[in-house]
Enzyme design. Sequence first.
Site, PDB file in Angstrom:
ATOM      1  N   THR A 181       0.835  -1.205   0.000  1.00  0.00           N
ATOM      2  CA  THR A 181       0.000   0.000   0.000  1.00  0.00           C
ATOM      3  C   THR A 181       0.867   1.251   0.000  1.00  0.00           C
ATOM      4  O   THR A 181       0.562   2.233  -0.687  1.00  0.00           O
ATOM      5  CB  THR A 181      -0.948  -0.004   1.210  1.00  0.00           C
ATOM      6  OG1 THR A 181      -1.699  -1.230   1.208  1.00  0.00           O
ATOM      7  CG2 THR A 181      -1.911   1.159   1.169  1.00  0.00           C
ATOM      8  N   ASP A 182       1.934   1.241   0.773  1.00  0.00           N
ATOM      9  CA  ASP A 182       2.884   2.350   0.743  1.00  0.00           C
ATOM     10  C   ASP A 182       3.469   2.534  -0.658  1.00  0.00           C
ATOM     11  O   ASP A 182       3.571   3.657  -1.168  1.00  0.00           O
ATOM     12  CB  ASP A 182       4.033   2.095   1.724  1.00  0.00           C
ATOM     13  CG  ASP A 182       3.738   2.593   3.130  1.00  0.00           C
ATOM     14  OD1 ASP A 182       2.813   3.399   3.300  1.00  0.00           O
ATOM     15  OD2 ASP A 182       4.437   2.168   4.058  1.00  0.00           O
ATOM     16  N   ILE A 183       3.875   1.434  -1.263  1.00  0.00           N
ATOM     17  CA  ILE A 183       4.507   1.519  -2.579  1.00  0.00           C
ATOM     18  C   ILE A 183       3.521   2.027  -3.614  1.00  0.00           C
ATOM     19  O   ILE A 183       3.846   2.904  -4.442  1.00  0.00           O
ATOM     20  CB  ILE A 183       5.081   0.151  -2.985  1.00  0.00           C
ATOM     21  CG1 ILE A 183       6.230  -0.235  -2.034  1.00  0.00           C
ATOM     22  CG2 ILE A 183       5.576   0.166  -4.430  1.00  0.00           C
ATOM     23  CD1 ILE A 183       6.663  -1.677  -2.139  1.00  0.00           C
ATOM     24  N   GLY A 186       3.075   5.705  -3.186  1.00  0.00           N
ATOM     25  CA  GLY A 186       4.221   6.415  -3.749  1.00  0.00           C
ATOM     26  C   GLY A 186       4.131   6.533  -5.257  1.00  0.00           C
ATOM     27  O   GLY A 186       4.454   7.582  -5.841  1.00  0.00           O
TER      28      GLY A 186
END
Length: 409
Positions: A181-183, A186
């Site tokens: 989810t972070d990636i 980003g």
Amino acid sequence: MPPPLRGTKILDLTRVLAGPTATMLLADLGADVIKVEEVTRGDDTRSWSPPSAPLSPSAPAETSHLPPESAYFLAVNRNKRSLTVNFKHPEGLAILHKLIRRADVLVENYISGKLATMGLGWEDCHKLNPRLIYASITGYGQTGPYSQAAGYDVIIEGEAGLMHITGEPDGNPCKVGVAVTDIATGLYAHGAIMAALLSRQQTGKGVWIDCNLFESQLAGLANIASNYLIAGQEAGRHGTSHPSIVPYQVFPCKDGFIMIGAGNDRQFRILAEKILEQPELASSAKFVDNRLRVANRQELVEIITKKLMQQSRHYWLQKFSGLGIPFGPINNIEQTFQHPQAVARKVIVEVEHSRAGRVKLVAPAVHYNGKRMPIERPPPWLSQHTFEILQDVGYSELEMQDLRRRHIV
């Protein structure tokens, strides 16, 4: 292709993974990314070790007080410069204001409204530089009842549906093996910043980008979200299998695992006749078409598993090769980087780091006219470029030494 963002100045006030991923991708395209860090500790991930890169005997003496460079930090901070500054102090804030006046983009991942209390909110920065693109990356967005909540990948994976559909059918919900989810956030932020730069060419005005983990993950549900919204169909966990295609999952062999994706009747016939050497399966009243194979999933999976367990993974990979059925090994990380395609495409690059010597990194993923964008800077050590950046905005040597003595930089 010449780096398209060369000359673009970006202030990076982000930490951990989502924001640093976005700014690294911009840095890869030639942008001058100044990573603004806390004076003594820097980005949280600098302390997320082991593992760390071993220190080089020739590391600069002025860095002897710093810990080794963590592998996590090195992964997402190439091509950036590091500036340490205490912008809670008026003189530190003045430094950032000078940089903002010269910047094209500011990227931050503080809780909504936090930077505004420090003189660095969208309105503050827009007054200083009306052309500034201001990208905010948060957990839940700038509005709504959760706008003040911190965002953590693993929490959003659970809260925004991904964990519910990940794991074995009879097991507990599972997180994905990396902070996906972070990636994804980003990547969304990177794309939004590129779009805002194009918009500014047309309007001459800056843009406030509101990018968050929660909505990025909702968008990432793809067909699962559409199934619910269009047909009211609730999703469940299927492990590695497909809810609508059989066989389409990971199977065990004698010494490992392979993924098989026989997505149509022709492929299943090839699987039965040429690989499993059980041609009767293809004409069985239980398995003759995909609808029947789905209805008799458990029985068919047990038959295939029993056969595959008789031989090694290498044996089956050789049997599958060249027959037109999607298949592949389940590789560990060592096997992944030894994959012939990874070797041929040179997915590992080495950079010279002044504290850690030769460091291996994953190369930028995209090619332009057959070449990747170059890695022109290794990930920076903490405060590596502080004086260099301060000189750019007019500070003298004496002023810089005084700021350092008072721990403002």
